[in-house]
Scaffold this motif. Structure first.
Motif, PDB file in Angstrom:
ATOM      1  N   SER A   1       9.835  16.366 133.510  1.00  0.00           N
ATOM      2  CA  SER A   1      10.163  16.970 132.216  1.00  0.00           C
ATOM      3  C   SER A   1       9.018  16.754 131.225  1.00  0.00           C
ATOM      4  O   SER A   1       8.280  15.769 131.296  1.00  0.00           O
ATOM      5  CB  SER A   1      11.444  16.352 131.655  1.00  0.00           C
ATOM      6  OG  SER A   1      12.527  16.593 132.529  1.00  0.00           O
TER       7      SER A   1
ATOM      8  N   THR B 278       3.828  14.977 130.661  1.00  0.00           N
ATOM      9  CA  THR B 278       5.020  14.445 131.309  1.00  0.00           C
ATOM     10  C   THR B 278       5.019  12.929 131.106  1.00  0.00           C
ATOM     11  O   THR B 278       3.978  12.323 130.853  1.00  0.00           O
ATOM     12  CB  THR B 278       5.043  14.754 132.814  1.00  0.00           C
ATOM     13  OG1 THR B 278       3.977  14.050 133.461  1.00  0.00           O
ATOM     14  CG2 THR B 278       4.890  16.244 133.064  1.00  0.00           C
TER      15      THR B 278
ATOM     16  N   VAL C 229      10.385  22.963 133.697  1.00  0.00           N
ATOM     17  CA  VAL C 229       9.860  21.665 134.124  1.00  0.00           C
ATOM     18  C   VAL C 229       8.781  21.862 135.198  1.00  0.00           C
ATOM     19  O   VAL C 229       8.636  22.943 135.758  1.00  0.00           O
ATOM     20  CB  VAL C 229      10.987  20.766 134.686  1.00  0.00           C
ATOM     21  CG1 VAL C 229      12.045  20.514 133.630  1.00  0.00           C
ATOM     22  CG2 VAL C 229      11.613  21.406 135.931  1.00  0.00           C
TER      23      VAL C 229
END
Length: 302
Positions: free
Chosen positions: A161, A238, A259
Motif C-alpha cells: 500500500s 510504500t 496498490v
C-alpha cells in the motif's frame, strides 16, 4: 561434438569473450578458441560474430546457448545434490530483485530454516530481473511487474500500500493517516517516469481527481529522500521502501485503492526444485504476515 566443446562455447557466450572466459575458467585462451573452432567445424555452424572487444552470439549461437544453459544448470544442481549442498540445511540460491526491502526479509526467513544457506542477491530493474532468470544467471526473482514471458512462473505474494514520506515538521506528519484529497496543491518530489511507485500514485490521484502542486523529479530513491528532508515537497512510498530516517515520517494514505502487487518468479521448468519451492513458500509466509495478497487475477499464473 563433446561436452568439453559445449562447455567452452557456453562460458565464452556467458562471459562475452574468449579472454574473459579463459580467466574465469583458469584455462588458456588458445585452448578455448580451439575447442569452439572444433565445435563450429564439426557442426558447420558459426556460433559467434567476432568483434574487436569480444564476441556476439549469432541466432544459432543464441539457440545453442539456451540449451547449454539448461544443461549446465542441471549439472550444477546434480553436483549440489550429490555434495548434499541442496540438503535440508544448506544450498546456494541466486536471487534477482528490483529492490532489497522485500528480498532480504524473505531470505532471512529462508536462512533460519536452512542455517548453512548461501545466496547472492542482484538488485536491478524489473526487465533485468527477468533477463537474469531467463539466462540462468538467477534462480528466483522478486519484481513488482508481472512478467509476460511464457517461460516464467510467477506468483503474487503481497500487496504494497502507498503512503507519504514527509518531513517531521510538515503539518501532515501529525496525522495517523491522510486521504488523497488532503494532498491537493501540495508540492511533490518523485522518481522519474518508469517508477512503479510513481505510476501507482498517479493512478490514485486520477481516481480521486486530485491535482498536486509543482513536481520535482529525481532519479534515485536517495535523492528523493534528501529532497523531502530539505523541504522540497512530499513523496509517495510504500511502507517497506520507506526505511528509517529520523528526519522523516511515513503517513499511510487510507483511501489509496491502487496498490503495488509483488511477484516471486522463476523459470517454469525449475519451479519444483526444493530450494526454489522453499523460497516461494517463504515469500508466501512473508506476504501473509504483512496482511496477505488478494486472490490471483486471471492474468496471474498459478
Amino acid at each position: 561434438m563433446s561436452t568439453t566443446q559445449l562447455r567452452a562455447f557456453h562460458f565464452v557466450a556467458l562471459a562475452g569473450g574468449f579472454s574473459q572466459a579463459a580467466r574465469e575458467m583458469a584455462t588458456g585462451q588458445s585452448t578455448l578458441s580451439a575447442q569452439v573452432r572444433q565445435l563450429e567445424a564439426s557442426s558447420g555452424i558459426n556460433f559467434f560474430e567476432r568483434k574487436p572487444r569480444g564476441v556476439v552470439l549469432t541466432p544459432e549461437g543464441q539457440a545453442l546457448f539456451e540449451l547449454t544453459s539448461r544443461l549446465f544448470a542441471a549439472e550444477a544442481e546434480a553436483r549440489a545434490f550429490l555434495r548434499d549442498e541442496a540438503g535440508r540445511t544448506g544450498g546456494h540460491l541466486r536471487v534477482a530483485a528490483d529492490g532489497a526491502f522485500l528480498s532480504l526479509p524473505i531470505l532471512a526467513q529462508l536462512r533460519n530454516a536452512r542455517p548453512r544457506l548461501g545466496f547472492s542477491l542482484a538488485i536491478d530493474n524489473s526487465d533485468r530481473v527477468v533477463e537474469l532468470i531467463v539466462s540462468y544467471r538467477a534462480d528466483v526473482g522478486i519484481t513488482a511487474r508481472l512478467p509476460g514471458d511464457p517461460r516464467l512462473y510467477a506468483r503474487h505474494f503481497a500487496n504494497m500500500s502507498l503512503g507519504l514520506c514527509v518531513p517531521n515538521e510538515h503539518e501532515l506528519a501529525r496525522a495517523s493517516s491522510v486521504a488523497m484529497q488532503d494532498l491537493a496543491g501540495l508540492p511533490l518530489v518523485m522518481r522519474e517516469r518508469g517508477s512503479l511507485t510513481r505510476e501507482m500514485f498517479e493512478r490514485n490521484l486520477a481516481e480521486h481527481d486530485v491535482s498536486l502542486g509543482p513536481m520535482l523529479e529525481i532519479s534515485t530513491r536517495e535523492g528523493v529522500r534528501e529532497a523531502v528532508a530539505l523541504g522540497f515537497g512530499i513523496s509517495a512510498v510504500t511502507r517497506h521502501e520507506f526505511g528509517h530516517d529520523t528526519r522523516l515520517k511515513f503517513v499511510p494514505i487510507r483511501d489509496a485503492r491502487q496498490v503495488i502487487r509483488e511477484y516471486a518468479v522463476c523459470l517454469a521448468e525449475r519451479r519444483h526444485l526444493p530450494l526454489v519451492r522453499e523460497f516461494f513458500a517463504q515469500a508466501d509466509l512473508w506476504g501473509e504476515a504483512q496482511g496477505g495478497a488478494d486472490a490471483p487475477s486471471p492474468s496471474d499464473p498459478v
